[in-house]
Write a protein that holds these residues in place. Structure first.
Motif, PDB file in Angstrom:
ATOM      1  N   ASP A 167      33.294 -22.427  57.726  1.00 11.41           N
ATOM      2  CA  ASP A 167      32.167 -22.714  56.836  1.00 11.41           C
ATOM      3  C   ASP A 167      32.059 -21.727  55.677  1.00 11.41           C
ATOM      4  O   ASP A 167      31.563 -22.062  54.604  1.00 11.41           O
ATOM      5  CB  ASP A 167      30.854 -22.710  57.634  1.00 11.41           C
ATOM      6  N   GLN A 168      32.536 -20.516  55.875  1.00 10.66           N
ATOM      7  CA  GLN A 168      32.358 -19.482  54.865  1.00 10.66           C
ATOM      8  C   GLN A 168      33.571 -19.352  53.939  1.00 10.66           C
ATOM      9  O   GLN A 168      33.743 -18.343  53.282  1.00 10.66           O
ATOM     10  CB  GLN A 168      32.100 -18.146  55.558  1.00 10.66           C
ATOM     11  N   GLY A 169      34.361 -20.386  53.862  1.00 15.17           N
ATOM     12  CA  GLY A 169      35.515 -20.340  52.973  1.00 15.17           C
ATOM     13  C   GLY A 169      36.795 -20.088  53.741  1.00 15.17           C
ATOM     14  O   GLY A 169      36.789 -19.832  54.945  1.00 15.17           O
ATOM     15  N   VAL A 170      37.888 -20.164  53.003  1.00 14.31           N
ATOM     16  CA  VAL A 170      39.211 -20.020  53.609  1.00 14.31           C
ATOM     17  C   VAL A 170      39.651 -18.566  53.512  1.00 14.31           C
ATOM     18  O   VAL A 170      39.703 -17.996  52.419  1.00 14.31           O
ATOM     19  CB  VAL A 170      40.226 -20.943  52.906  1.00 14.31           C
ATOM     20  N   ASP A 171      39.983 -17.973  54.629  1.00 14.11           N
ATOM     21  CA  ASP A 171      40.487 -16.603  54.683  1.00 14.11           C
ATOM     22  C   ASP A 171      42.007 -16.678  54.842  1.00 14.11           C
ATOM     23  O   ASP A 171      42.525 -16.877  55.938  1.00 14.11           O
ATOM     24  CB  ASP A 171      39.858 -15.849  55.847  1.00 14.11           C
ATOM     25  N   TRP A 172      42.730 -16.522  53.740  1.00 10.51           N
ATOM     26  CA  TRP A 172      44.174 -16.705  53.773  1.00 10.51           C
ATOM     27  C   TRP A 172      44.877 -15.645  54.616  1.00 10.51           C
ATOM     28  O   TRP A 172      45.938 -15.901  55.170  1.00 10.51           O
ATOM     29  CB  TRP A 172      44.740 -16.701  52.360  1.00 10.51           C
ATOM     30  N   SER A 173      44.304 -14.474  54.707  1.00 11.45           N
ATOM     31  CA  SER A 173      44.937 -13.443  55.523  1.00 11.45           C
ATOM     32  C   SER A 173      44.956 -13.837  56.993  1.00 11.45           C
ATOM     33  O   SER A 173      45.949 -13.628  57.700  1.00 11.45           O
ATOM     34  CB  SER A 173      44.205 -12.107  55.334  1.00 11.45           C
ATOM     35  N   VAL A 174      43.870 -14.434  57.487  1.00  9.86           N
ATOM     36  CA  VAL A 174      43.818 -14.874  58.874  1.00  9.86           C
ATOM     37  C   VAL A 174      44.679 -16.125  59.078  1.00  9.86           C
ATOM     38  O   VAL A 174      45.364 -16.263  60.095  1.00  9.86           O
ATOM     39  CB  VAL A 174      42.360 -15.148  59.298  1.00  9.86           C
ATOM     40  N   ILE A 175      44.667 -17.028  58.102  1.00  8.08           N
ATOM     41  CA  ILE A 175      45.472 -18.254  58.210  1.00  8.08           C
ATOM     42  C   ILE A 175      46.955 -17.919  58.272  1.00  8.08           C
ATOM     43  O   ILE A 175      47.701 -18.464  59.098  1.00  8.08           O
ATOM     44  CB  ILE A 175      45.178 -19.198  57.031  1.00  8.08           C
ATOM     45  N   THR A 176      47.420 -17.025  57.412  1.00  8.56           N
ATOM     46  CA  THR A 176      48.841 -16.671  57.425  1.00  8.56           C
ATOM     47  C   THR A 176      49.206 -15.905  58.695  1.00  8.56           C
ATOM     48  O   THR A 176      50.310 -16.078  59.227  1.00  8.56           O
ATOM     49  CB  THR A 176      49.192 -15.826  56.189  1.00  8.56           C
ATOM     50  N   ALA A 177      48.280 -15.091  59.205  1.00  6.82           N
ATOM     51  CA  ALA A 177      48.547 -14.404  60.464  1.00  6.82           C
ATOM     52  C   ALA A 177      48.684 -15.410  61.608  1.00  6.82           C
ATOM     53  O   ALA A 177      49.589 -15.298  62.447  1.00  6.82           O
ATOM     54  CB  ALA A 177      47.428 -13.411  60.766  1.00  6.82           C
ATOM     55  N   ALA A 178      47.798 -16.404  61.638  1.00  7.27           N
ATOM     56  CA  ALA A 178      47.891 -17.435  62.667  1.00  7.27           C
ATOM     57  C   ALA A 178      49.175 -18.253  62.517  1.00  7.27           C
ATOM     58  O   ALA A 178      49.807 -18.631  63.509  1.00  7.27           O
ATOM     59  CB  ALA A 178      46.671 -18.356  62.588  1.00  7.27           C
TER      60      ALA A 178
END
Length: 276
Positions: A236-247
């Motif tokens: 809900d609070q936007g896309v966190d690319w650092s967490v997405i790329t880590a996943a």
């Protein structure tokens, strides 16, 4: 009058090498960006800094945001189950097509080849209806069942078995071996490179498969890694690319590590199997 010599970069073979390097660069750039973003704080996801601080916090946050342990278990069980059933069924079918003569053999093998021309996405609705009728929705068996019979594996193994001299069959029969013993002790060992090559294709495809598992699963109990990743795109609070790329790196890590460790065996298996 002599023709002018081509420049060094245009010499025979050089253009192929340059093209290969350009394609390699094109493919590695997204991976390099993912690695950079995953190991740095979120503020460095869109900018480069030579001495940017490194962090593993993105991986911790990604691991805590989704039940990755369950996803890893589901995916491992899924690809193992599919590959095991595929190899058994394809081996028996390929041996029958290669060594036995029976009515309708040509038509049956033609139907196998037709399956290679059918896109799996066309069958999504019918496959879902079948799984719902069997009560296999939201289960690992429901995900894997449509892929148990692999036309690609049957074709590869049949072509390989046809190239094995029939004299080996006769020698095995003289020694008192049954048909299954001949298959297990003669054909399977000689086709080992093909099994390895197909295993790599199957595991890679089903580890990364997304659309069918997304449709057939409703809960964490059966979801594989690829479907589990979608939780990071609904923040809900936007896309966190650092967490997405880590996943994403956590998901792709087993395949990447496996390729780096066994790349020589991978290439040799494909070359011996004749897969282009």
């Amino acid at each position: 009058m002599k023709e002018a010599a081509p420049p060094p970069w245009a010499a025979p073979g050089k253009l192929d090498t340059i093209g290969a390097w350009l394609l390699a660069l094109l493919w590695i750039l997204p991976l390099a960006y993912a690695v950079w973003t995953a190991f740095h704080p979120a503020e460095y996801s869109t900018r480069f800094a030579l001495f940017a601080p490194l962090t593993l916090d993105n991986f911790r946050r990604a691991w805590e945001a989704a039940p990755f342990a369950r996803y890893f278990l589901n995916t491992t069980l899924l690809v193992t189950m599919i590959l095991g059933v595929q190899l058994v069924l394809a081996t028996l079918a390929a041996y029958a097509f290669a060594r036995y003569t029976f009515p309708g053999r040509g038509i049956a093998f033609a139907l196998v080849l037709v399956q290679l021309m059918v896109m799996p996405d066309i069958l999504l609705v019918e496959n879902y209806k079948t799984m719902a009728h069997l009560g296999l929705v939201d289960s690992l068996v429901g995900i894997g069942l449509p892929y148990f019979a692999s036309a690609f594996a049957i074709f590869l193994l049949r072509q390989t078995f046809l190239g094995i001299p029939k004299e080996l069959d006769e020698a095995a029969r003289v020694e008192g071996a049954s048909a299954l013993q001949t298959l297990w002790r003669v054909y399977v060992p000689l086709a080992r490179p093909v099994y390895t090559a197909f295993g790599l294709v199957s595991v890679s495809f089903h580890w990364n498969n997304f659309l069918w598992p997304l449709i057939i699963t409703n809960s964490v109990n059966a979801r594989p890694l690829t479907v589990g990743l979608q939780v990071f795109s609904s923040v809900d609070q936007g896309v966190d690319w650092s967490v997405i790329t880590a996943a994403t790196l956590l998901t792709a890590a087993p395949l990447l590590v496996g390729f780096l460790l066994f790349q020589r065996q991978f290439v040799q298996s494909f070359m011996r199997a004749g897969i282009k």
